[in-house]
Enzyme design. Structure first.
Site, PDB file in Angstrom:
ATOM      1  N   HIS A 217     -71.762 -18.542 -14.641  1.00 34.12           N
ATOM      2  CA  HIS A 217     -70.472 -17.569 -14.681  1.00 34.12           C
ATOM      3  C   HIS A 217     -71.235 -15.904 -16.450  1.00 34.12           C
ATOM      4  CE1 HIS A 217     -67.570 -14.222 -14.289  1.00 34.12           C
ATOM      5  NE2 HIS A 217     -67.747 -14.607 -16.195  1.00 34.12           N
ATOM      6  N   TYR A 221     -72.695 -12.087 -17.519  1.00 30.78           N
ATOM      7  CA  TYR A 221     -72.327 -11.351 -19.388  1.00 30.78           C
ATOM      8  C   TYR A 221     -74.022 -11.306 -19.722  1.00 30.78           C
ATOM      9  CZ  TYR A 221     -67.544 -11.418 -17.405  1.00 30.78           C
ATOM     10  OH  TYR A 221     -66.503 -11.443 -16.654  1.00 30.78           O
ATOM     11  N   HIS A 368     -68.512  -8.118  -3.942  1.00 35.58           N
ATOM     12  CA  HIS A 368     -68.225  -7.664  -5.562  1.00 35.58           C
ATOM     13  C   HIS A 368     -69.429  -7.731  -6.273  1.00 35.58           C
ATOM     14  CE1 HIS A 368     -67.010  -9.143  -9.351  1.00 35.58           C
ATOM     15  NE2 HIS A 368     -67.029 -10.101  -9.054  1.00 35.58           N
ATOM     16  N   PHE A 369     -70.098  -8.682  -6.157  1.00 31.58           N
ATOM     17  CA  PHE A 369     -71.420  -8.075  -7.250  1.00 31.58           C
ATOM     18  C   PHE A 369     -72.212  -6.977  -6.678  1.00 31.58           C
ATOM     19  CE2 PHE A 369     -73.228 -11.884  -4.614  1.00 31.58           C
ATOM     20  CZ  PHE A 369     -75.066 -11.469  -4.685  1.00 31.58           C
ATOM     21  N   HIS A 370     -73.186  -6.577  -5.831  1.00 31.15           N
ATOM     22  CA  HIS A 370     -73.679  -5.837  -5.806  1.00 31.15           C
ATOM     23  C   HIS A 370     -72.723  -4.216  -6.769  1.00 31.15           C
ATOM     24  CE1 HIS A 370     -75.873  -7.866  -3.447  1.00 31.15           C
ATOM     25  NE2 HIS A 370     -76.994  -7.063  -3.601  1.00 31.15           N
ATOM     26  N   ARG A 431     -71.507 -14.924   4.140  1.00 32.73           N
ATOM     27  CA  ARG A 431     -72.097 -14.936   2.828  1.00 32.73           C
ATOM     28  C   ARG A 431     -74.094 -15.512   3.538  1.00 32.73           C
ATOM     29  NH1 ARG A 431     -71.995 -16.013  -2.869  1.00 32.73           N
ATOM     30  NH2 ARG A 431     -73.705 -15.111  -3.257  1.00 32.73           N
ATOM     31  N   ARG A 432     -75.056 -15.692   2.882  1.00 29.25           N
ATOM     32  CA  ARG A 432     -76.395 -16.350   3.097  1.00 29.25           C
ATOM     33  C   ARG A 432     -76.421 -16.264   4.094  1.00 29.25           C
ATOM     34  NH1 ARG A 432     -72.915 -19.332  -0.170  1.00 29.25           N
ATOM     35  NH2 ARG A 432     -73.481 -18.715  -2.873  1.00 29.25           N
TER      36      ARG A 432
HETATM   37 FE1  HAS Z   1     -67.550 -11.888 -10.709  1.00 28.28          FE
HETATM   38  C1  HAS Z   1     -68.701 -13.753  -8.061  1.00 28.28           C
HETATM   39  C2  HAS Z   1     -64.977 -13.173 -10.448  1.00 28.28           C
HETATM   40  C3  HAS Z   1     -66.867  -9.804 -13.682  1.00 28.28           C
HETATM   41  C4  HAS Z   1     -71.725 -10.682 -10.800  1.00 28.28           C
HETATM   42  N1  HAS Z   1     -69.780 -12.446 -10.005  1.00 28.28           N
HETATM   43  C5  HAS Z   1     -69.767 -13.582  -8.695  1.00 28.28           C
HETATM   44  C6  HAS Z   1     -71.167 -13.291  -8.650  1.00 28.28           C
HETATM   45  C7  HAS Z   1     -71.622 -12.177  -9.426  1.00 28.28           C
HETATM   46  C8  HAS Z   1     -71.165 -11.840  -9.941  1.00 28.28           C
HETATM   47  C9  HAS Z   1     -73.381 -12.033  -9.131  1.00 28.28           C
HETATM   48  O1  HAS Z   1     -63.894 -16.308  -9.867  1.00 28.28           O
HETATM   49  C10 HAS Z   1     -71.934 -13.842  -7.386  1.00 28.28           C
HETATM   50  C11 HAS Z   1     -72.293 -15.779  -7.281  1.00 28.28           C
HETATM   51  C12 HAS Z   1     -73.226 -16.177  -6.353  1.00 28.28           C
HETATM   52  O2  HAS Z   1     -74.040 -16.510  -5.429  1.00 28.28           O
HETATM   53  O3  HAS Z   1     -72.251 -17.157  -5.285  1.00 28.28           O
HETATM   54  N2  HAS Z   1     -66.321 -11.056 -11.690  1.00 28.28           N
HETATM   55  C13 HAS Z   1     -65.224 -11.970 -11.887  1.00 28.28           C
HETATM   56  C14 HAS Z   1     -63.929 -11.541 -12.524  1.00 28.28           C
HETATM   57  C15 HAS Z   1     -65.181 -10.861 -13.539  1.00 28.28           C
HETATM   58  C16 HAS Z   1     -66.315 -10.691 -13.059  1.00 28.28           C
HETATM   59  C17 HAS Z   1     -63.166 -12.294 -12.539  1.00 28.28           C
HETATM   60  N3  HAS Z   1     -68.929 -10.741 -11.853  1.00 28.28           N
HETATM   61  C18 HAS Z   1     -68.989  -9.557 -12.984  1.00 28.28           C
HETATM   62  C19 HAS Z   1     -69.789  -9.012 -14.324  1.00 28.28           C
HETATM   63  C20 HAS Z   1     -70.830  -9.407 -12.926  1.00 28.28           C
HETATM   64  C21 HAS Z   1     -70.394 -10.186 -11.684  1.00 28.28           C
HETATM   65  C22 HAS Z   1     -69.291  -8.195 -14.339  1.00 28.28           C
HETATM   66  C23 HAS Z   1     -71.906  -8.775 -12.809  1.00 28.28           C
HETATM   67  C24 HAS Z   1     -72.485  -8.036 -13.838  1.00 28.28           C
HETATM   68  N4  HAS Z   1     -66.863 -13.236  -9.895  1.00 28.28           N
HETATM   69  C25 HAS Z   1     -65.824 -13.703  -9.713  1.00 28.28           C
HETATM   70  C26 HAS Z   1     -66.150 -15.111  -8.997  1.00 28.28           C
HETATM   71  C27 HAS Z   1     -66.557 -15.421  -9.016  1.00 28.28           C
HETATM   72  C28 HAS Z   1     -67.544 -14.072  -8.736  1.00 28.28           C
HETATM   73  C29 HAS Z   1     -64.688 -16.287  -9.200  1.00 28.28           C
HETATM   74  C30 HAS Z   1     -67.107 -16.227  -7.422  1.00 28.28           C
HETATM   75  C31 HAS Z   1     -67.081 -16.151  -6.667  1.00 28.28           C
HETATM   76  C32 HAS Z   1     -67.197 -16.906  -4.746  1.00 28.28           C
HETATM   77  O4  HAS Z   1     -65.984 -17.404  -4.067  1.00 28.28           O
HETATM   78  O5  HAS Z   1     -68.098 -17.480  -4.683  1.00 28.28           O
HETATM   79  C33 HAS Z   1     -64.389  -9.455 -14.458  1.00 28.28           C
HETATM   80  O6  HAS Z   1     -65.086 -10.152 -15.234  1.00 28.28           O
HETATM   81  C34 HAS Z   1     -63.965  -8.061 -14.358  1.00 28.28           C
HETATM   82  C35 HAS Z   1     -63.039  -7.970 -15.029  1.00 28.28           C
HETATM   83  C36 HAS Z   1     -63.142  -6.528 -15.073  1.00 28.28           C
HETATM   84  C37 HAS Z   1     -61.846  -5.063 -14.301  1.00 28.28           C
HETATM   85  C38 HAS Z   1     -62.131  -4.445 -14.225  1.00 28.28           C
HETATM   86  C39 HAS Z   1     -60.782  -2.936 -14.759  1.00 28.28           C
HETATM   87  C40 HAS Z   1     -61.606  -1.366 -15.121  1.00 28.28           C
HETATM   88  C41 HAS Z   1     -61.811  -0.693 -15.956  1.00 28.28           C
HETATM   89  C42 HAS Z   1     -62.127   0.301 -15.165  1.00 28.28           C
HETATM   90  C43 HAS Z   1     -61.220   1.662 -15.662  1.00 28.28           C
HETATM   91  C44 HAS Z   1     -61.461   3.523 -15.761  1.00 28.28           C
HETATM   92  C45 HAS Z   1     -61.147   4.480 -15.244  1.00 28.28           C
HETATM   93  C46 HAS Z   1     -62.224   5.112 -14.262  1.00 28.28           C
HETATM   94  C47 HAS Z   1     -60.123   4.125 -15.263  1.00 28.28           C
HETATM   95  C48 HAS Z   1     -60.236  -6.117 -14.476  1.00 28.28           C
HETATM   96  C49 HAS Z   1     -61.852  -1.316 -17.088  1.00 28.28           C
HETATM   97  C50 HAS Z   1     -62.317   6.544 -15.219  1.00 28.28           C
HETATM   98  C51 HAS Z   1     -62.363   7.123 -14.970  1.00 28.28           C
HETATM   99  C52 HAS Z   1     -63.387   8.690 -15.566  1.00 28.28           C
HETATM  100  C53 HAS Z   1     -63.428   9.505 -14.848  1.00 28.28           C
HETATM  101  C54 HAS Z   1     -63.106   8.588 -17.170  1.00 28.28           C
HETATM  102 CU   CU1 Z   2     -68.657 -15.968 -12.204  1.00 34.87          CU
END
Ligand code: HAS
Ligand code: CU1
Length: 541
Positions: A217, A221, A368-370, A431-432
């Site tokens: 994890h 970050y 998700h991660f792409h 996947r995989r």
């Molecule tokens: Fe993730 C799996 C949970 C963020 C990367 N993640 C992965 C894997 C990767 C990865 C590479 O809980 C695969 C690993 C593998 O190969 O097995 N991830 C999260 C959660 C977050 C999260 C809770 N992940 C990331 C980030 C990554 C990344 C950042 C890379 C840079 N992830 C997981 C979990 C897995 C997982 C499980 C395991 C899944 C499994 O079963 O294998 C959080 O940090 C995300 C928080 C983000 C938000 C979004 C808030 C939105 C905002 C945008 C506002 C914009 C607006 C538009 C309103 C809650 C702030 C404005 C527009 C204008 C025009 C101004």
């Molecule tokens: Cu993670």
């Protein structure tokens, strides 16, 4: 950025990162083609797994680590106004990491390390792969040391002064990476290398996966922090406004770094080796670590709104239209935030135990991660490169129009690639896998999505090559005039005259991390040493 030797160091890092990126994009397109099963001549699980392992390593470890090192040197020298501490050592770090990459690439490309970027024992790779990966990590540790030394020296010489925000974020990331890489380092040194060399006959995959979860994890970050750094320190200025809050930004980096670490079991929800109470603890931490992203979204959008209004935007949303959409940094942040909405939503689904059961090990997860890594994060790597390149090569960017096309095509391509992945995951596609032939209606329903992915991948491939082309053309342009621009950092609305030590240093947070890690990983690791454990024999090559 007037020191030619520093520019050479930074450019060398960034070129390694971007060449790795371009190669990996080519492989990505091959992989969606192979998986689709549309071209039977391409069907080959062994080539597929060699390719996907190389693709993952190049994107997740090589692009990121070299980019982060190069960007870190830029931040440190430009914000602290100091030369790099011990430049020869910085080159040692670079070469160690590069030799590591080459050493790992040989078994990867010859199909002797098809263990994916997450290693997955008891599948075992040729020892050269693990040794190469270790060298890459050791090279990055050299960078961490240089960042920490420069930070400490500056603080001594400027006692009581706030450390520039960009440097604060960079040092937080260096500290985060030292903690992060410890898990996989122990796995590689004490389990995988001895196993690959035949010094031990069996391996405990449960322990190995627990150690990898330690890293898995926070590493995401480590990749993300440079993107958020650009959000806070470049975007407000480029948009024509001010940073909404410097203190809030620091708080976001602190919570990101501290809570990224003790939560890795959300990758192990469906694994048997850890008990449910520990998974719950890590799940709670996972929801905490989503908060700094929400804070970041809020602060960056508030900064954009200030800029939009200063530029004459009126009404509730009128400021959005008056933002400089043709500024590469501003366009990138808008596209990045849009991808963050859906990528982050997917993360929250993953983090929720019951919903994880539905999507785990399906195509949803690469979706998700792409979106959140290759989309949200990497588009900011592009923006940073476009911003720094003229200062690094002292020539104006070859074509701003082309850069804007490149950013839009990346966004469009990534949206087309990842939407079907999410749907396919919900339809049950694992996947995989190389190819799944169930010969039933279920897999027929997958076909239109497979087709879309191939199309999305093609757009991405074109966009990636355009990116590298623009950088190369800028650097090699013989007729361009000399560019003397300097990096401009955003000013906060309220200047910070002084800061409490907890917002200006890392030592308190280092101790907090130590306690949290002891609580969340202590027993789960120690248990392997006092329970019966059953090792597995090597599997694979
Ligand atoms: Fe993730 C799996 C949970 C963020 C990367 N993640 C992965 C894997 C990767 C990865 C590479 O809980 C695969 C690993 C593998 O190969 O097995 N991830 C999260 C959660 C977050 C999260 C809770 N992940 C990331 C980030 C990554 C990344 C950042 C890379 C840079 N992830 C997981 C979990 C897995 C997982 C499980 C395991 C899944 C499994 O079963 O294998 C959080 O940090 C995300 C928080 C983000 C938000 C979004 C808030 C939105 C905002 C945008 C506002 C914009 C607006 C538009 C309103 C809650 C702030 C404005 C527009 C204008 C025009 C101004
Ligand atoms: Cu993670």
């Amino acid at each position: 950025m007037n020191d030619a030797a520093t520019r050479k160091l930074v450019l060398s890092h960034l070129w390694v990162a971007f060449i790795a990126f371009a190669v990996a994009c080519l492989q990505g397109e091959y992989q969606v083609l192979e998986r689709s099963g549309f071209i039977s001549a391409l069907d080959s699980p062994s080539v597929y797994f060699a390719s996907v392992s190389t693709h993952g390593v190049l994107m997740a470890f090589v692009l990121t680590t070299f980019f982060i090192m190069g960007f870190g040197y830029t931040i440190a020298t430009s914000t602290l106004k100091q030369p790099i501490w011990n430049k020869p050592l910085a080159w040692v770090g670079f070469w160690l990491a590069l030799v590591g990459v080459v050493l790992a690439a040989i078994p990867l490309l010859t199909g002797k390390a098809s263990v994916l970027y997450t290693f997955y024992p008891p599948i075992v790779a040729h020892a050269a792969f693990y040794i190469g990966a270790t060298l890459l990590v050791v090279g990055s540790w050299v960078w961490c040391v240089i960042m920490l030394v420069m930070f400490t020296q500056w603080k001594k010489a400027n006692s009581g002064q706030p450390v520039p925000l960009a440097m604060f974020a960079t040092v937080m990331n260096a500290m985060l990476w030292l903690w992060t890489s410890a898990g996989v380092a122990v796995e590689v040194l004490f389990q995988l290398i001895p196993f690959a060399l035949g010094w031990i006959d069996t391996i405990d995959p449960g322990l190995a996966r627990t150690l990898f979860a330690w890293t898995l994890h926070p590493i995401v970050y480590f990749w993300l922090i440079p993107a958020y750094t650009a959000f806070y320190v470049f975007v407000p200025k480029q948009a024509g406004g001010f940073l909404f809050s410097d203190e809030m930004a620091r708080l976001a980096f602190i919570v990101l770094a501290v809570f990224a670490l003790p939560i890795g079991f959300h990758h192990l929800y469906m694994d048997p080796e850890q008990a449910k109470g520990w998974k719950l603890l890590h799940a709670i931490g996972t929801f905490v670590v989503a908060l700094p992203t929400l804070v970041t979204g809020f602060t960056v959008i508030a900064s954009l709104e200030i800029a939009g209004r200063l530029r004459g935007g009126k009404g509730l949303f009128g400021w959005i239209g008056s933002l400089p959409w043709t500024n590469t940094m501003v366009l990138s942040v808008i596209l990045s935030l849009l991808m963050l909405i859906f990528g982050g939503f997917g993360g929250i689904v993953n983090a929720s135990y019951a919903m994880n059961a539905m999507v785990h090990n399906t195509a949803w997860v690469p979706g998700h991660f792409h979106l959140i890594f290759a989309g949200t994060t990497v588009i900011m790597y592009f923006a940073i490169a476009y911003y720094l390149w003229p200062m690094l090569v002292k020539k104006p960017l070859f074509s701003k129009q082309m850069a804007l096309v490149q950013l839009w095509t990346w966004f469009i391509g990534m949206s087309i690639l990842t939407t079907p992945w999410h749907v396919l995951g919900l339809l049950g596609q694992p996947r995989r896998i190389s190819t799944v032939v169930y010969n039933n209606l279920l897999t027929l329903a997958w076909k239109p999505y497979e087709f879309m992915m191939i199309f999305g991948g093609l757009i991405l491939l074109a966009s990636a090559f355009l990116f590298v082309y623009i950088l190369a053309k800028t650097q090699l342009n013989p007729t361009a005039e000399v560019c003397e621009a300097e990096i401009e950092y955003a000013e906060p609305i309220h200047a910070v005259a002084s800061l409490p030590e907890w917002l200006n240093g890392i030592s308190l947070w280092n101790k907090v991390i130590a306690v949290l890690m002891a609580i969340s990983f202590g027993y789960p690791i120690l248990q392997f040493f006092f329970m019966d454990s059953y090792g597995s024999s090597p599997w694979g090559f």
